[in-house]
Write a protein that holds these residues in place. Structure first.
Motif, PDB file in Angstrom:
ATOM      1  N   GLN A 242     -18.125  -7.430  65.627  1.00  0.00           N
ATOM      2  CA  GLN A 242     -17.156  -8.101  66.326  1.00  0.00           C
ATOM      3  C   GLN A 242     -17.306  -7.835  67.701  1.00  0.00           C
ATOM      4  N   PRO A 243     -18.476  -8.708  68.175  1.00  0.00           N
ATOM      5  CA  PRO A 243     -18.591  -8.245  69.833  1.00  0.00           C
ATOM      6  C   PRO A 243     -17.595  -8.917  70.727  1.00  0.00           C
ATOM      7  N   ALA A 244     -17.141  -9.766  70.341  1.00  0.00           N
ATOM      8  CA  ALA A 244     -16.010 -10.572  71.390  1.00  0.00           C
ATOM      9  C   ALA A 244     -14.565  -9.545  71.381  1.00  0.00           C
ATOM     10  N   ASN A 299     -14.978 -13.541  61.526  1.00  0.00           N
ATOM     11  CA  ASN A 299     -15.196 -12.460  62.837  1.00  0.00           C
ATOM     12  C   ASN A 299     -15.295 -13.340  64.051  1.00  0.00           C
ATOM     13  N   ALA A 300     -16.071 -14.532  64.119  1.00  0.00           N
ATOM     14  CA  ALA A 300     -16.324 -15.056  65.221  1.00  0.00           C
ATOM     15  C   ALA A 300     -15.067 -15.698  65.771  1.00  0.00           C
ATOM     16  N   PHE A 301     -14.409 -16.558  64.715  1.00  0.00           N
ATOM     17  CA  PHE A 301     -13.148 -17.163  65.270  1.00  0.00           C
ATOM     18  C   PHE A 301     -12.202 -16.074  65.729  1.00  0.00           C
ATOM     19  N   TYR A 302     -12.062 -15.153  64.967  1.00  0.00           N
ATOM     20  CA  TYR A 302     -11.167 -14.015  65.507  1.00  0.00           C
ATOM     21  C   TYR A 302     -11.402 -13.607  66.849  1.00  0.00           C
ATOM     22  N   GLY A 303     -12.680 -13.247  67.025  1.00  0.00           N
ATOM     23  CA  GLY A 303     -12.855 -13.002  68.511  1.00  0.00           C
ATOM     24  C   GLY A 303     -12.613 -13.844  69.586  1.00  0.00           C
ATOM     25  N   ALA A 304     -12.723 -15.043  69.150  1.00  0.00           N
ATOM     26  CA  ALA A 304     -12.360 -16.291  69.981  1.00  0.00           C
ATOM     27  C   ALA A 304     -10.756 -16.351  69.955  1.00  0.00           C
ATOM     28  N   GLU A 305     -10.141 -15.700  69.319  1.00  0.00           N
ATOM     29  CA  GLU A 305      -8.663 -15.586  69.472  1.00  0.00           C
ATOM     30  C   GLU A 305      -8.181 -17.101  68.757  1.00  0.00           C
ATOM     31  N   TYR A 307      -6.953 -17.757  65.763  1.00  0.00           N
ATOM     32  CA  TYR A 307      -6.722 -16.809  64.493  1.00  0.00           C
ATOM     33  C   TYR A 307      -6.396 -17.856  63.124  1.00  0.00           C
ATOM     34  N   LYS A 308      -6.086 -19.233  63.446  1.00  0.00           N
ATOM     35  CA  LYS A 308      -5.771 -19.977  62.199  1.00  0.00           C
ATOM     36  C   LYS A 308      -7.190 -20.319  61.495  1.00  0.00           C
ATOM     37  N   ALA A 309      -8.120 -20.425  62.371  1.00  0.00           N
ATOM     38  CA  ALA A 309      -9.362 -20.707  61.761  1.00  0.00           C
ATOM     39  C   ALA A 309     -10.083 -19.593  61.263  1.00  0.00           C
ATOM     40  N   ALA A 310      -9.769 -18.204  61.769  1.00  0.00           N
ATOM     41  CA  ALA A 310     -10.255 -17.099  61.410  1.00  0.00           C
ATOM     42  C   ALA A 310      -9.556 -17.178  59.902  1.00  0.00           C
ATOM     43  N   ALA A 311      -8.283 -17.151  59.901  1.00  0.00           N
ATOM     44  CA  ALA A 311      -7.694 -17.052  58.733  1.00  0.00           C
ATOM     45  C   ALA A 311      -8.357 -17.802  57.377  1.00  0.00           C
ATOM     46  N   VAL A 312      -8.470 -18.923  57.795  1.00  0.00           N
ATOM     47  CA  VAL A 312      -9.032 -20.076  56.823  1.00  0.00           C
ATOM     48  C   VAL A 312     -10.691 -19.478  56.324  1.00  0.00           C
ATOM     49  N   ALA A 313     -11.223 -19.114  57.274  1.00  0.00           N
ATOM     50  CA  ALA A 313     -12.447 -18.605  56.746  1.00  0.00           C
ATOM     51  C   ALA A 313     -12.622 -17.208  56.085  1.00  0.00           C
ATOM     52  N   TYR A 314     -11.726 -16.137  56.348  1.00  0.00           N
ATOM     53  CA  TYR A 314     -11.558 -14.998  55.765  1.00  0.00           C
ATOM     54  C   TYR A 314     -11.018 -15.341  54.271  1.00  0.00           C
ATOM     55  N   TRP A 315     -10.182 -16.317  54.151  1.00  0.00           N
ATOM     56  CA  TRP A 315      -9.731 -16.881  52.751  1.00  0.00           C
ATOM     57  C   TRP A 315     -10.959 -17.389  51.899  1.00  0.00           C
ATOM     58  N   ARG A 316     -11.776 -18.131  52.707  1.00  0.00           N
ATOM     59  CA  ARG A 316     -12.860 -18.726  51.810  1.00  0.00           C
ATOM     60  C   ARG A 316     -13.641 -17.669  51.196  1.00  0.00           C
ATOM     61  N   SER A 317     -13.900 -16.658  52.351  1.00  0.00           N
ATOM     62  CA  SER A 317     -14.900 -15.604  51.784  1.00  0.00           C
ATOM     63  C   SER A 317     -14.402 -14.682  50.635  1.00  0.00           C
ATOM     64  N   TYR A 318     -12.978 -14.754  50.588  1.00  0.00           N
ATOM     65  CA  TYR A 318     -12.233 -13.813  49.620  1.00  0.00           C
ATOM     66  C   TYR A 318     -12.439 -14.871  48.342  1.00  0.00           C
ATOM     67  N   GLN A 319     -11.963 -16.105  48.414  1.00  0.00           N
ATOM     68  CA  GLN A 319     -12.220 -16.929  47.214  1.00  0.00           C
ATOM     69  C   GLN A 319     -13.431 -16.835  46.516  1.00  0.00           C
TER      70      GLN A 319
END
Length: 379
Positions: A242-244, A299-305, A307-319
């Protein structure tokens, strides 16, 4: 303990000795004047001269009333000089009650007598003297039992919980200690209270992602305050890909004056983070849909702040891995989803995600802490 030093001094200072000239008038001159001088000298910090005056008054005291006043003034002077054993003897010689003797015996280090007298006293102060005497004796279990009883009787008062946590920590009962500190945080969610809890967990988390989540919570609770905190946080973020997050952490440390930009270690972290961010961007389009791909994307979306896009991507990973209990990104995705949702202003989703982290995983404890944070801040 500072608290009991104050109690002891207050006990001595509340002696029924008339102030100023009234003291000399109430007694014969040979007793009253030296005691008046002793009181003045002791209040000025000259306890050796005050003790000499008390000695002179004692030799001249003829009546029981005079001897009582001498003993009380002697206790006052001995307490002011820190000679608590002598002060206790003075007060005991005139039949002082347990409420005056217990705190002075505690200060004198005679914990058996302090316990016995504290039990006679009862009440809040007496019980605290008993419990703290147990701690001084190393009887931490007895202290914890008493504080637990007092909390049941009086409710989860902050001072009682603090003392219970202290006893549990000394007992090395880590689970009970952390539970008590969590109760304290619900009463007082200040940065200092969070610092106590989180710093005790740093060495216990074994995975890099769990450690990074803990550092994110340290930052969230305003507990990244020292140069080494910024450096460690950035290192964990770098290792966890998570370099950002690493870059923003170092930049924040520089802005706050905690990190020197010219420091070689700081320069190395800046360059490594910037380089990996470029690699991340150039490879973003090639990320393959799947648990790992969506997790990296999140992680990339989270680093770019974002957070909504990050939440969607994390949710898809979990699903995509929820039916695979041993999947390597399952709990990481849930933890990331919870933190991102909280940052995006959706505490209900955040707490749901934190509660779904597997109990037997290395992420469960830090997920519970993030959930506690969401509860106590109303975020």
């Amino acid at each position: 303990m500072k608290t009991f030093r104050t109690i002891a001094l207050c006990t001595a200072l509340s002696l029924t000795v008339p102030a100023g000239g009234a003291l000399a008038q109430a007694l014969s001159r040979d007793v009253g004047v030296p005691l008046q001088d002793a009181q003045r000298l002791a209040s000025q910090g000259n306890t050796s001269a005050a003790a000499a005056k008390v000695k002179a008054a004692r030799s001249a005291a003829d009546t029981s009333a005079e001897r009582r006043k001498v003993a009380e003034m002697s206790a006052y002077v001995n307490t002011a000089s820190g000679n608590y054993t002598a002060a206790a003897r003075d007060l005991e010689s005139i039949g002082a009650p347990a409420s005056r003797l217990a705190p002075i015996y505690y200060q004198a280090g005679n914990f058996d007598k302090a316990i016995a007298l504290g039990k006679q006293m009862g009440g809040d102060t007496g019980n605290k003297i008993v419990a703290q005497s147990y701690i001084k004796q190393g009887n931490y279990q007895a202290a914890a039992d008493l504080y637990t009883q007092l909390i049941e009787q009086n409710g989860p008062r902050q001072d009682l919980l603090e003392n219970l946590a202290s006893a549990q920590f000394k007992m090395d009962d880590r689970a009970a200690y952390l539970e008590t500190v969590e109760r304290l945080i619900r009463l007082d969610p200040t940065p200092a209270r969070w610092r106590t809890l989180l710093n005790n967990l740093k060495d216990d988390l074994t995975t890099r992602d769990a450690q990074l989540a803990l550092y994110k919570l340290l930052a969230q609770t305003d507990n990244i305050t020292k140069p080494e905190d910024y450096i460690e946080f950035a290192k964990f973020a770098t290792v966890a890909q998570q370099p950002a997050v690493a870059l923003s952490t170092v930049e924040r440390g520089i802005e706050n004056g905690q990190l020197a930009e010219e420091d070689p270690q700081v320069q190395s972290l800046l360059q490594a983070s910037e380089g990996r961010i470029q690699q991340e961007r150039s490879g973003f389009a090639q990320l393959k849909p799947g648990p790992e791909g969506y997790y990296r994307m999140a992680n990339a979306f989270y680093g770019a702040e974002d957070y909504k896009a990050a939440a969607v991507a994390y949710w898809r990973s979990y699903q995509m891995q929820k039916d695979i209990p041993s999947s390597p990104y399952l709990n990481q995705a849930l933890l990331g989803l919870g933190i991102s949702a909280l940052r995006a202003g959706d505490p209900a989703l955040a707490k749901t995600a934190f509660s779904m982290v597997q109990e037997n995983s290395s992420f469960n404890e830090v997920a519970a802490l993030w959930s506690l944070y969401a509860d106590t801040t109303g975020a």
